[in-house]
Write a protein that holds these residues in place. Structure first.
Motif, PDB file in Angstrom:
ATOM      1  N   PHE A  20      91.987  48.511  60.403  1.00  0.00           N
ATOM      2  CA  PHE A  20      91.319  48.033  59.196  1.00  0.00           C
ATOM      3  C   PHE A  20      90.384  49.077  58.593  1.00  0.00           C
ATOM      4  O   PHE A  20      89.717  48.810  57.604  1.00  0.00           O
ATOM      5  CB  PHE A  20      90.491  46.778  59.508  1.00  0.00           C
ATOM      6  CG  PHE A  20      91.296  45.631  60.045  1.00  0.00           C
ATOM      7  CD1 PHE A  20      92.629  45.478  59.715  1.00  0.00           C
ATOM      8  CD2 PHE A  20      90.716  44.693  60.882  1.00  0.00           C
ATOM      9  CE1 PHE A  20      93.374  44.415  60.201  1.00  0.00           C
ATOM     10  CE2 PHE A  20      91.452  43.626  61.374  1.00  0.00           C
ATOM     11  CZ  PHE A  20      92.785  43.492  61.033  1.00  0.00           C
ATOM     12  N   ILE A  21      90.317  50.254  59.166  1.00  0.00           N
ATOM     13  CA  ILE A  21      89.281  51.219  58.816  1.00  0.00           C
ATOM     14  C   ILE A  21      89.347  51.641  57.347  1.00  0.00           C
ATOM     15  O   ILE A  21      88.332  51.989  56.744  1.00  0.00           O
ATOM     16  CB  ILE A  21      89.375  52.460  59.741  1.00  0.00           C
ATOM     17  CG1 ILE A  21      88.048  53.230  59.755  1.00  0.00           C
ATOM     18  CG2 ILE A  21      90.539  53.337  59.363  1.00  0.00           C
ATOM     19  CD1 ILE A  21      86.925  52.509  60.435  1.00  0.00           C
ATOM     20  N   GLY A  22      90.529  51.592  56.738  1.00  0.00           N
ATOM     21  CA  GLY A  22      90.656  52.010  55.345  1.00  0.00           C
ATOM     22  C   GLY A  22      90.428  50.899  54.342  1.00  0.00           C
ATOM     23  O   GLY A  22      90.536  51.123  53.136  1.00  0.00           O
ATOM     24  N   ALA A  26      86.024  42.745  52.218  1.00  0.00           N
ATOM     25  CA  ALA A  26      86.677  41.649  51.496  1.00  0.00           C
ATOM     26  C   ALA A  26      88.164  41.560  51.810  1.00  0.00           C
ATOM     27  O   ALA A  26      88.759  40.484  51.765  1.00  0.00           O
ATOM     28  CB  ALA A  26      86.467  41.817  49.995  1.00  0.00           C
ATOM     29  N   ASN A  27      88.777  42.691  52.144  1.00  0.00           N
ATOM     30  CA  ASN A  27      90.206  42.699  52.444  1.00  0.00           C
ATOM     31  C   ASN A  27      90.499  42.650  53.942  1.00  0.00           C
ATOM     32  O   ASN A  27      91.647  42.435  54.339  1.00  0.00           O
ATOM     33  CB  ASN A  27      90.859  43.951  51.845  1.00  0.00           C
ATOM     34  CG  ASN A  27      90.942  43.878  50.332  1.00  0.00           C
ATOM     35  OD1 ASN A  27      91.348  42.863  49.781  1.00  0.00           O
ATOM     36  ND2 ASN A  27      90.529  44.940  49.658  1.00  0.00           N
ATOM     37  N   THR A  47      90.668  46.547  68.409  1.00  0.00           N
ATOM     38  CA  THR A  47      89.609  47.453  68.856  1.00  0.00           C
ATOM     39  C   THR A  47      89.079  48.244  67.668  1.00  0.00           C
ATOM     40  O   THR A  47      89.806  48.527  66.714  1.00  0.00           O
ATOM     41  CB  THR A  47      90.133  48.433  69.926  1.00  0.00           C
ATOM     42  OG1 THR A  47      91.212  49.201  69.378  1.00  0.00           O
ATOM     43  CG2 THR A  47      90.630  47.685  71.148  1.00  0.00           C
ATOM     44  N   THR A  48      87.794  48.600  67.747  1.00  0.00           N
ATOM     45  CA  THR A  48      87.188  49.364  66.658  1.00  0.00           C
ATOM     46  C   THR A  48      85.953  50.105  67.145  1.00  0.00           C
ATOM     47  O   THR A  48      85.273  49.665  68.077  1.00  0.00           O
ATOM     48  CB  THR A  48      86.800  48.438  65.485  1.00  0.00           C
ATOM     49  OG1 THR A  48      86.270  49.229  64.425  1.00  0.00           O
ATOM     50  CG2 THR A  48      85.760  47.408  65.908  1.00  0.00           C
ATOM     51  N   PRO A  52      79.404  47.893  62.297  1.00  0.00           N
ATOM     52  CA  PRO A  52      79.176  46.878  61.257  1.00  0.00           C
ATOM     53  C   PRO A  52      80.362  45.928  61.089  1.00  0.00           C
ATOM     54  O   PRO A  52      80.181  44.724  60.913  1.00  0.00           O
ATOM     55  CB  PRO A  52      78.943  47.717  59.995  1.00  0.00           C
ATOM     56  CG  PRO A  52      78.410  49.012  60.506  1.00  0.00           C
ATOM     57  CD  PRO A  52      79.146  49.256  61.790  1.00  0.00           C
ATOM     58  N   TRP A  53      81.578  46.472  61.150  1.00  0.00           N
ATOM     59  CA  TRP A  53      82.760  45.622  61.030  1.00  0.00           C
ATOM     60  C   TRP A  53      82.864  44.687  62.228  1.00  0.00           C
ATOM     61  O   TRP A  53      83.193  43.512  62.092  1.00  0.00           O
ATOM     62  CB  TRP A  53      84.008  46.482  60.906  1.00  0.00           C
ATOM     63  CG  TRP A  53      85.307  45.804  61.239  1.00  0.00           C
ATOM     64  CD1 TRP A  53      86.219  46.205  62.161  1.00  0.00           C
ATOM     65  CD2 TRP A  53      85.847  44.608  60.654  1.00  0.00           C
ATOM     66  NE1 TRP A  53      87.284  45.341  62.194  1.00  0.00           N
ATOM     67  CE2 TRP A  53      87.081  44.346  61.277  1.00  0.00           C
ATOM     68  CE3 TRP A  53      85.394  43.726  59.673  1.00  0.00           C
ATOM     69  CZ2 TRP A  53      87.869  43.252  60.960  1.00  0.00           C
ATOM     70  CZ3 TRP A  53      86.180  42.625  59.350  1.00  0.00           C
ATOM     71  CH2 TRP A  53      87.405  42.404  59.985  1.00  0.00           C
ATOM     72  N   PHE A  54      82.565  45.188  63.414  1.00  0.00           N
ATOM     73  CA  PHE A  54      82.596  44.351  64.612  1.00  0.00           C
ATOM     74  C   PHE A  54      81.647  43.163  64.465  1.00  0.00           C
ATOM     75  O   PHE A  54      82.013  42.017  64.751  1.00  0.00           O
ATOM     76  CB  PHE A  54      82.214  45.182  65.841  1.00  0.00           C
ATOM     77  CG  PHE A  54      81.997  44.360  67.090  1.00  0.00           C
ATOM     78  CD1 PHE A  54      83.072  43.899  67.832  1.00  0.00           C
ATOM     79  CD2 PHE A  54      80.714  44.041  67.511  1.00  0.00           C
ATOM     80  CE1 PHE A  54      82.873  43.133  68.971  1.00  0.00           C
ATOM     81  CE2 PHE A  54      80.507  43.279  68.648  1.00  0.00           C
ATOM     82  CZ  PHE A  54      81.591  42.826  69.380  1.00  0.00           C
TER      83      PHE A  54
END
Length: 205
Positions: A20-22, A26-27, A47-48, A52-54
């Motif tokens: 999802f890094i790109g 919202a997406n 995994t990431t 912040p996304w986590f």
């Protein structure tokens, strides 16, 4: 492609490493719903390195029992090599209680304060509270959100939170040789934030 090449075993696995890094937030969240509805019979690992996304995703799935969150860190031993350090599905209040039990009151206060800030921000988001626009998220203070939450709360909850915000959460989070770190005050602060969380969640259901 995955659907066409189904693994011939009862437990099918889908492992997604920072895919999802790109995408912006919202997406990213709709993709979690796609995984839920289109891959219900898969055990999914995401995994990431994106903290912040986590945290954002964790808030999105925290009430969904089919998901579990874990944090992995590298911890260096005395011999100089690294071993994994794993935090298993802990929220801020659980971390606060852990540090309280180990008499690290400053860390416990910081995690309790973080829990308070997360709880009121999440409530404002879900209730679509109107806040004064600021171009950067870091320009908002907890007081901006707290002012919007207070009208919805029982007076006792407001009194408890405001008492321990000043007495414990703010004071313990800073270096102050004139302030005693009192365990009973910290316990009451943690209980107050727990009560706040329960009250606000009851209004979101």
């Amino acid at each position: 492609m995955i659907k066409r090449h189904v693994q011939g075993i009862p437990c099918k696995i889908l492992f997604l490493d920072d895919i999802f890094i790109g995408l912006d937030i919202a997406n990213r969240l709709p993709l979690l719903d796609i995984l839920k509805h289109d891959f219900p019979d898969y055990q999914i690992f995401i995994t990431t390195y994106d903290k912040p996304w986590f945290e954002y995703a964790k808030g999105f799935i925290e009430n969904k029992k089919e998901w579990k969150t874990m944090e992995f860190y590298a911890q260096q031993t005395k011999e100089g090599y690294e071993i994994p350090c794993i935090f298993d599905d802990q929220d801020f209040l659980k971390k606060a209680e852990y540090h309280l039990q180990h008499s690290d009151y400053k860390a416990a206060a910081v995690y309790t304060r973080s829990a308070f800030e997360k709880i009121i921000r999440t409530y404002c988001e879900k209730k679509k509270k109107k806040l004064v626009f600021k171009s950067r998220l870091k320009d908002y203070s907890s007081e901006d959100f707290w002012k919007e939450v207070k009208p919805d709360l029982h007076p006792k909850t407001i009194t408890d939170i405001e008492q321990y915000r000043n007495l414990v959460l703010n004071a313990f989070s800073h270096y102050n040789t004139e302030k005693h770190e009192i365990r009973t005050e910290l316990i009451s602060a943690i209980q107050g934030v727990k009560a706040l969380n329960i009250e606000l969640k009851s209004m979101q259901s």
